[in-house]
Scaffold this motif. Structure first.
Motif, mmCIF file in Angstrom:
data_model
loop_
_atom_site.group_PDB
_atom_site.id
_atom_site.type_symbol
_atom_site.label_atom_id
_atom_site.label_comp_id
_atom_site.label_asym_id
_atom_site.label_seq_id
_atom_site.Cartn_x
_atom_site.Cartn_y
_atom_site.Cartn_z
ATOM 1 N N GLY A 158 0.803 -1.315 0.107
ATOM 2 C CA GLY A 158 -0.209 0.030 0.075
ATOM 3 C C GLY A 158 0.636 1.236 -0.004
ATOM 4 N N ASP A 159 0.108 2.382 -0.075
ATOM 5 C CA ASP A 159 0.757 3.619 0.083
ATOM 6 C C ASP A 159 1.232 4.120 1.330
ATOM 7 N N LEU A 160 2.682 4.226 1.468
ATOM 8 C CA LEU A 160 3.027 4.498 2.899
ATOM 9 C C LEU A 160 2.928 5.954 3.121
ATOM 10 N N GLY A 161 2.765 6.774 2.223
ATOM 11 C CA GLY A 161 2.691 8.331 2.628
ATOM 12 C C GLY A 161 4.032 8.716 3.183
ATOM 13 N N PRO A 162 4.118 9.674 4.234
ATOM 14 C CA PRO A 162 5.308 10.004 4.703
ATOM 15 C C PRO A 162 5.814 8.884 5.616
ATOM 16 N N ALA A 163 5.113 8.018 5.970
ATOM 17 C CA ALA A 163 5.843 7.034 7.033
ATOM 18 C C ALA A 163 7.260 6.549 6.424
ATOM 19 N N SER A 164 8.103 6.343 7.605
ATOM 20 C CA SER A 164 9.432 6.049 7.329
ATOM 21 C C SER A 164 10.011 5.613 8.670
ATOM 22 N N LEU A 165 11.067 4.801 8.647
ATOM 23 C CA LEU A 165 11.475 4.184 10.141
ATOM 24 C C LEU A 165 12.864 5.151 10.376
ATOM 25 N N PRO A 166 13.057 5.231 11.760
ATOM 26 C CA PRO A 166 14.341 5.838 12.096
ATOM 27 C C PRO A 166 15.532 5.184 11.473
ATOM 28 N N ASP A 167 16.650 5.900 11.248
ATOM 29 C CA ASP A 167 17.825 5.358 10.542
ATOM 30 C C ASP A 167 18.281 4.103 11.232
ATOM 31 N N HIS A 168 18.457 4.228 12.613
ATOM 32 C CA HIS A 168 18.995 2.902 13.575
ATOM 33 C C HIS A 168 17.994 1.737 13.507
ATOM 34 N N GLU A 169 16.317 1.943 13.137
ATOM 35 C CA GLU A 169 15.553 0.783 13.007
ATOM 36 C C GLU A 169 15.851 0.235 11.554
ATOM 37 N N ALA A 170 15.836 1.128 10.973
ATOM 38 C CA ALA A 170 16.039 0.701 9.230
ATOM 39 C C ALA A 170 17.262 0.148 8.904
ATOM 40 N N GLU A 171 18.182 0.303 9.647
ATOM 41 C CA GLU A 171 19.519 -0.412 9.186
ATOM 42 C C GLU A 171 19.512 -1.903 10.039
ATOM 43 N N ARG A 172 18.775 -1.946 10.904
ATOM 44 C CA ARG A 172 18.823 -3.225 11.838
ATOM 45 C C ARG A 172 18.014 -4.160 10.731
ATOM 46 N N LEU A 173 16.725 -3.731 10.207
ATOM 47 C CA LEU A 173 16.140 -4.594 9.206
ATOM 48 C C LEU A 173 16.833 -4.815 8.052
ATOM 49 N N ARG A 174 17.502 -3.684 7.454
ATOM 50 C CA ARG A 174 18.222 -3.858 5.984
ATOM 51 C C ARG A 174 19.285 -4.733 6.137
ATOM 52 N N SER A 175 19.878 -4.751 7.227
ATOM 53 C CA SER A 175 21.065 -5.688 7.087
ATOM 54 C C SER A 175 20.834 -7.005 7.431
ATOM 55 N N ARG A 176 19.421 -7.385 7.780
ATOM 56 C CA ARG A 176 19.088 -8.757 7.864
ATOM 57 C C ARG A 176 17.837 -8.984 6.807
ATOM 58 N N LEU A 177 17.108 -8.370 6.477
ATOM 59 C CA LEU A 177 16.062 -8.880 5.603
ATOM 60 C C LEU A 177 15.779 -7.797 4.493
ATOM 61 N N GLY A 178 16.566 -6.872 4.247
ATOM 62 C CA GLY A 178 16.160 -6.068 3.251
ATOM 63 C C GLY A 178 15.405 -5.083 3.194
ATOM 64 N N ASP A 179 15.044 -4.082 2.105
ATOM 65 C CA ASP A 179 14.275 -2.844 2.302
ATOM 66 C C ASP A 179 12.533 -3.339 2.319
ATOM 67 N N GLY A 180 12.371 -4.423 1.746
ATOM 68 C CA GLY A 180 11.025 -4.830 1.870
ATOM 69 C C GLY A 180 10.591 -5.007 3.502
ATOM 70 N N ALA A 181 11.380 -5.235 4.440
ATOM 71 C CA ALA A 181 11.015 -5.342 5.858
ATOM 72 C C ALA A 181 10.929 -3.990 6.201
ATOM 73 N N ILE A 182 11.519 -3.033 5.626
ATOM 74 C CA ILE A 182 11.521 -1.774 6.324
ATOM 75 C C ILE A 182 10.183 -1.168 5.979
ATOM 76 N N ARG A 183 9.726 -1.270 4.657
ATOM 77 C CA ARG A 183 8.605 -0.640 4.277
ATOM 78 C C ARG A 183 7.294 -1.312 5.037
ATOM 79 N N TRP A 184 7.397 -3.011 5.135
ATOM 80 C CA TRP A 184 6.350 -3.521 5.740
ATOM 81 C C TRP A 184 6.216 -3.030 7.340
ATOM 82 N N VAL A 185 7.294 -2.889 8.109
ATOM 83 C CA VAL A 185 7.242 -2.344 9.413
ATOM 84 C C VAL A 185 6.627 -1.064 9.492
ATOM 85 N N ALA A 186 7.172 -0.189 8.602
ATOM 86 C CA ALA A 186 6.673 1.321 8.526
ATOM 87 C C ALA A 186 5.081 1.220 8.278
#
Length: 425
Positions: free
Chosen positions: A18-46
């Protein structure tokens, strides 16, 4: 494929369509997810966090809710949950991870723990629904992990609810202790006659300082420990006898307990016997006085009465109104002894006969100058007591009722200094 591998596969395929709009994760949370699961997990959590917050807004009617802080907390919890499902060794739920501002807001506005628990369960429901839908999209492995997925998410949220509860309880304790420090400081300023903001002190102490105050001091002889249950019982009786539930309690560094009861009108001071004091506890009861000056005065009176009770070894205690003269005079031992000699005359002589006379006079005053009760306590016939009182009056040079306050004060001081007759002045 093992359940763990199937779970890792489901989590690795998470993405938000779906449309995330302005939703995003803080850098430290995003980096934890990216290093393990990739950018898809970042979008899903947001996206999942935004969906949960939308559900919360529909349930919570709170215009003061700190949504940015709540969002940050939700992002941290869901990131840890997802990484845990992926098999990572994530940090356990801990009070240190609960934002201090969030805990302060909850405590400051007295939000019930049940509301916080319900909000976290709403997040859990939304996230679990999204995870189950994601699992069903992964054929054929997704279906097999649904029971473990539900259990893992529930257990994780249980842990976070526990951590949030602990953080809120700790914040409440911190606030309580800080308030107790302010209360003690306000009380100490009042009894030291230091300038205070009366309105602010009234709010802090939760008693109207402009009202009438009656003080009671509770202690024990030197070297004797007080049982808190006994003290609590006296405090309860004192407030009940005075007839007001507006009470302030202060425990001094010297081990004494001070109580003020505040009323709208001048209260009647209770008698010591009304408090059912049992050894080794001692009490001192002040007189009622009004305003901030009265708050201090009744405290000092009760404290002086308690000190006199401890010096005399009286069972129960002393009321300031019954011993004011003795309390004042006892501040100067030399002049107090002069006063004893002046009032008691030959009765002050250190001899067995005069000691017996003094004891007779004390009992007579204790029984409110009634012959029959005094004779009973002294194990004397009433005529014998009458004859003894006539002898006492001859020594004093006046009727015992003529200067009763002065005579009683002299008798109290005589007991106070009885063990020091041979001391140099």
């Amino acid at each position: 494929m093992s359940t763990g591998d199937s779970m890792a596969r489901v989590v690795s395929m998470l993405d938000w369509d779906g449309d995330l709009g302005p939703a995003s994760l803080p850098d430290h949370e995003a980096e934890r997810l990216r290093s393990r699961l990739g950018d898809g997990a970042i979008r899903w959590v947001a996206g999942a966090v935004e969906q949960a917050l939308a559900a919360l807004r529909g349930e919570i009617d709170d215009s003061l809710a700190p949504w940015p802080v709540i969002r940050a907390f939700a992002e941290h919890v869901l990131t840890s949950t997802v990484l845990g499902l992926a098999g990572d060794d994530t940090l356990p739920a801990d009070t240190a991870a609960i934002d201090r501002d969030l805990a302060e807001d909850i405590v400051a506005r007295e939000i019930p723990l049940s509301v916080i628990t319900r909000a976290l369960r709403t997040m859990q429901r939304e996230w679990l629904s999204l995870l189950l839908a994601a699992a069903l999209d992964v054929h054929p492995d997704g279906v097999s992990v649904i029971p473990d997925l539900a259990t893992a998410v529930t257990e994780t949220m249980d842990a976070w609810i526990g951590a949030a509860t602990d953080a809120i309880v700790e914040e409440r304790r911190r606030v309580y202790l800080a308030e107790q420090v302010r209360i003690r400081s306000a009380i100490e300023s009042l009894v030291a006659a230091e300038p205070v903001d009366v309105d602010a002190a009234t709010r802090l102490l939760r008693i109207p300082l402009s009202g009438w105050h009656l003080g009671c001091a509770i202690g024990a002889p030197p070297g004797v420990a007080l049982e808190r249950r006994a003290v609590d019982g006296i405090v309860y009786l004192f407030t009940r006898v005075v007839g007001s539930d507006r009470m302030l309690r202060y425990e001094s560094s010297a081990g004494n307990v001070h109580v003020w009861v505040t009323t709208d009108r001048p209260p009647q001071a209770p008698r010591v016997e009304d408090l059912h004091v049992t050894a080794p506890v001692l009490v001192g009861i002040g007189e009622p006085h009004q305003g901030t000056a009265g708050f201090r005065r009744t405290f000092l009176e009760a404290s002086d009465a308690l000190r006199l009770a401890a010096s005399l070894g009286d069972k129960g205690g002393v009321s300031y109104g019954d011993a004011a003269l003795a309390i004042v005079l006892s501040q100067d031992e030399e002049r107090a002894r002069w006063f004893i000699e002046h009032e008691l005359r030959e009765l002050a002589t250190d001899s067995p006969e005069m000691a017996d006379m003094r004891n007779t006079l004390r009992i007579f005053f204790d029984t409110r100058m009634r012959i029959a009760p005094a004779a009973e306590r002294l194990f004397l016939h009433r005529n014998t007591l009458i004859n003894r009182l006539e002898r006492i009056q001859a020594v004093l040079g006046h009727s015992v009722s003529e200067r009763s306050a002065e005579t009683q004060a002299a008798l109290v001081l005589d007991i106070l200094f009885a063990g020091r007759h041979d001391d140099p002045l």
